[in-house]
Write an enzyme that holds these catalytic residues in place. Structure first.
Site, mmCIF file in Angstrom:
data_model
loop_
_atom_site.group_PDB
_atom_site.id
_atom_site.type_symbol
_atom_site.label_atom_id
_atom_site.label_comp_id
_atom_site.label_asym_id
_atom_site.label_seq_id
_atom_site.Cartn_x
_atom_site.Cartn_y
_atom_site.Cartn_z
ATOM 1 N N GLU A 1 10.248 -12.243 4.688
ATOM 2 C CA GLU A 1 10.686 -10.900 4.347
ATOM 3 C C GLU A 1 11.993 -10.568 5.064
ATOM 4 O OE1 GLU A 1 6.770 -8.405 3.199
ATOM 5 O OE2 GLU A 1 7.051 -8.613 5.362
ATOM 6 N N TRP B 1 0.943 4.048 5.362
ATOM 7 C CA TRP B 1 1.763 3.476 4.289
ATOM 8 C C TRP B 1 1.312 3.994 2.926
ATOM 9 C CZ3 TRP B 1 1.680 0.586 -0.147
ATOM 10 C CH2 TRP B 1 2.840 -0.112 -0.487
ATOM 11 N N ASP C 1 10.252 -0.480 7.693
ATOM 12 C CA ASP C 1 11.521 -1.206 7.784
ATOM 13 C C ASP C 1 12.770 -0.322 7.742
ATOM 14 O OD1 ASP C 1 9.592 -3.114 7.354
ATOM 15 O OD2 ASP C 1 10.446 -3.878 5.498
ATOM 16 N N TRP D 1 5.195 8.625 7.280
ATOM 17 C CA TRP D 1 5.210 7.215 7.714
ATOM 18 C C TRP D 1 6.597 6.614 7.552
ATOM 19 C CZ3 TRP D 1 2.208 2.842 9.048
ATOM 20 C CH2 TRP D 1 2.747 1.603 8.686
ATOM 21 N N GLN E 1 12.048 2.738 5.115
ATOM 22 C CA GLN E 1 10.883 2.780 4.255
ATOM 23 C C GLN E 1 10.023 3.971 4.656
ATOM 24 O OE1 GLN E 1 9.751 -0.199 1.624
ATOM 25 N NE2 GLN E 1 11.710 0.886 1.588
#
Length: 505
Positions: free
Chosen positions: A227, A67, A43, A40, A59
């Site tokens: 964010e 995730w 960002d 996965w 990420q």
């Protein structure tokens, strides 16, 4: 030495990604949109130019296509177009980040070392007995491949927050340098009511940080928690970017859910004075962008080509999930922000098919204009067809556009309605069996126009549409089999069409 003592967790991740990456079928990835080595990604992190190469971290959860505990994946490029994977850069392996190494950024230090700044997440028992995740800022220093976490992490702790800011939502540092050689970092937090804010911290050396001032407070304008902030100067203006959660739609400007907002204005110790604000991308799949100043001074942006509302609908058997946008160059023109693909992508264009001033209505298929790895320049023009009409009659009822990735009953639609001054993307028939948001419109402006210019990049399952020189951009992913490669133009009313189609290779 840097990277001399690699943790068990990092070594495990590196061995796993190297083994599993070879199992991903060739041809199943887009060519020019960076995907994770395996597992996965979301960002973009640590985007930079270091030691003669572009570095892009992301990420990363290598062990699953969904995730999970966040690592930092890593890739490098000489041209922003073709990427080479490097090994996993950091893993959640310390008490202060064992719940995840969240998003952050990077910078070259004065001595030539490479510094990563990220949000470390760990659990903490609260006074009421509950257990909450605490977010604090950490650094790791390395040579562009291997990184060692700083012995005095976290470098910005919860106790360094200004009064009223939440230690549960304190993340995503974007580090930058000032002309005097010192450093700044913008970091997001929120108050007890989840109202977002951007904080500025400063440092002389990149290791010891102090709070400076609050750059901007949401005051319920753009969603709730903020964010992935970015903050830079471009063409004489200060630009602040944030990615809000839980947005409320405002006409066609801001849509519900997660999105990205840019604000143009002027920063001062008293706060950020906004001159204009707008959505950065009006599509279905775009979030958490990061920018850098390239070696030539151009401002380059990369975003996650995903969205939290739709990113969990894939088959868990998939070996990877997630991709970045093609890097974009940013410019400010007439007080507005424009985005276009970096010029380096032009070197991958080949086998031109050109058609000029074709007048048609209903539908049109052009020989040689098809494919799933293509770069299209398209112009629709109603000017000749509306001569002699009154202002009220001009463009009335006109609709035109194109269908892409057509075949086996599948297609996705790009549609311009000049009388509404809107442009719409619609992937409702892309082959997905999931009931999800599939269409979105953007407003092109108040000025009545009879002409639209599009640049459309299709990279297997990724589509990016740049409208009128990049004033608006719409990004989305499609779930269509690779052999559906037809492209069909349509118009209600007579329109003049010009097309340049290139293969991307």
């Amino acid at each position: 030495m840097i990277g001399e003592n690699i943790s068990v967790e990092l070594q495990k991740a590196r061995e796993y990604e190297k083994r599993e990456a070879g199992k991903i079928e060739k041809g199943s990835r887009p060519k020019f949109h960076l995907t994770p080595m395996t597992g996965w990604c979301n960002d973009p992190n640590g985007f930079c130019f270091y030691k003669g190469q572009y570095h892009l971290f992301y990420q990363y959860h290598p062990y699953d296509s969904f995730w999970g505990p966040m690592h930092w994946g890593h890739a490098v490029s000489n041209d922003l177009v073709c990427w080479e994977y490097l090994c996993c850069a950091i893993a959640p392996d310390m008490p202060y980040d064992n719940k995840g190494c969240f998003s952050g950024s990077s910078i070259e230090l004065k001595d030539g070392r490479h510094l990563l700044m990220y949000t470390g997440v760990h659990e903490e028992v609260q006074s009421d007995g509950s257990i909450r995740d605490i977010q604090e800022q950490c650094i790791a220093v390395g040579d562009g491949v291997n990184y060692t976490k700083y012995e005095h992490n976290p470098v910005i702790r919860a106790c360094d927050l200004p009064e009223g800011c939440s230690k549960f939502d304190f993340r995503d540092p974007k580090i930058f340098s000032y002309e005097d050689g010192t450093y700044g970092a913008v970091i997001v937090s929120c108050d007890s009511k989840s109202d977002g804010r951007v904080l500025l911290y400063k440092s002389d050396d990149g290791f010891k940080w102090k709070f400076d001032h609050i750059i901007d407070v949401n005051n319920s304008r753009f969603g709730k928690i903020w964010e992935c902030p970015d903050f830079f100067t471009l063409d004489g203006k200060d630009v602040l970017m944030i990615s809000p959660c839980d947005m409320m739609a405002f006409n066609l400007e801001y849509h519900n859910g997660h999105g990205t907002v840019f604000m143009i204005g002027k920063n001062s110790p008293s706060g950020f004075k906004i001159e204009s604000d707008r959505s950065l991308d009006y599509g279905l799949d775009f979030y958490a962008p990061a920018t850098i100043a390239g070696p030539d001074g151009k401002r380059i942006l990369v975003g996650w080509m995903g969205n939290w509302a739709t990113c969990r609908n894939h088959d868990r058997k998939q070996k990877y999930f997630g991709q970045m946008t093609i890097p974009r160059e940013l410019k400010i023109k007439d007080g507005d922000l424009y985005q276009m693909p970096v010029k380096e992508i032009d070197s991958r264009r080949k086998n031109l098919h050109r058609y000029t001033n074709i007048v048609f209505e209903d539908t049109k298929v052009l020989d040689g204009v098809k494919g799933r790895f293509v770069d299209l320049d398209v112009c629709f023009d109603f000017e000749e067809q509306i001569k002699g009409r009154t202002k009220e009659q001009k463009n009335a009822g006109a609709v035109c556009g194109l269908k892409i990735a057509c075949g086996n009953g599948c297609y996705s639609t790009l549609c311009w309605r000049p009388d509404e001054r809107t442009f719409e993307i619609d992937r409702s028939h892309d082959g997905s069996r999931i009931d999800q948001l599939s269409a979105r419109k953007c407003y092109l402006g108040d000025e009545q126009k009879s002409k639209i210019v599009l640049r459309i990049i299709i990279d297997l399952n990724c589509v990016e549409v740049f409208i009128n020189g990049g004033k608006q951009v719409m990004s989305f992913c499609i779930d269509t089999a690779a052999d559906a490669d037809g492209i069909e133009f349509f118009s209600r009313g007579s329109v003049t069409l010009s097309v340049e189609k290139y293969e991307l290779a």
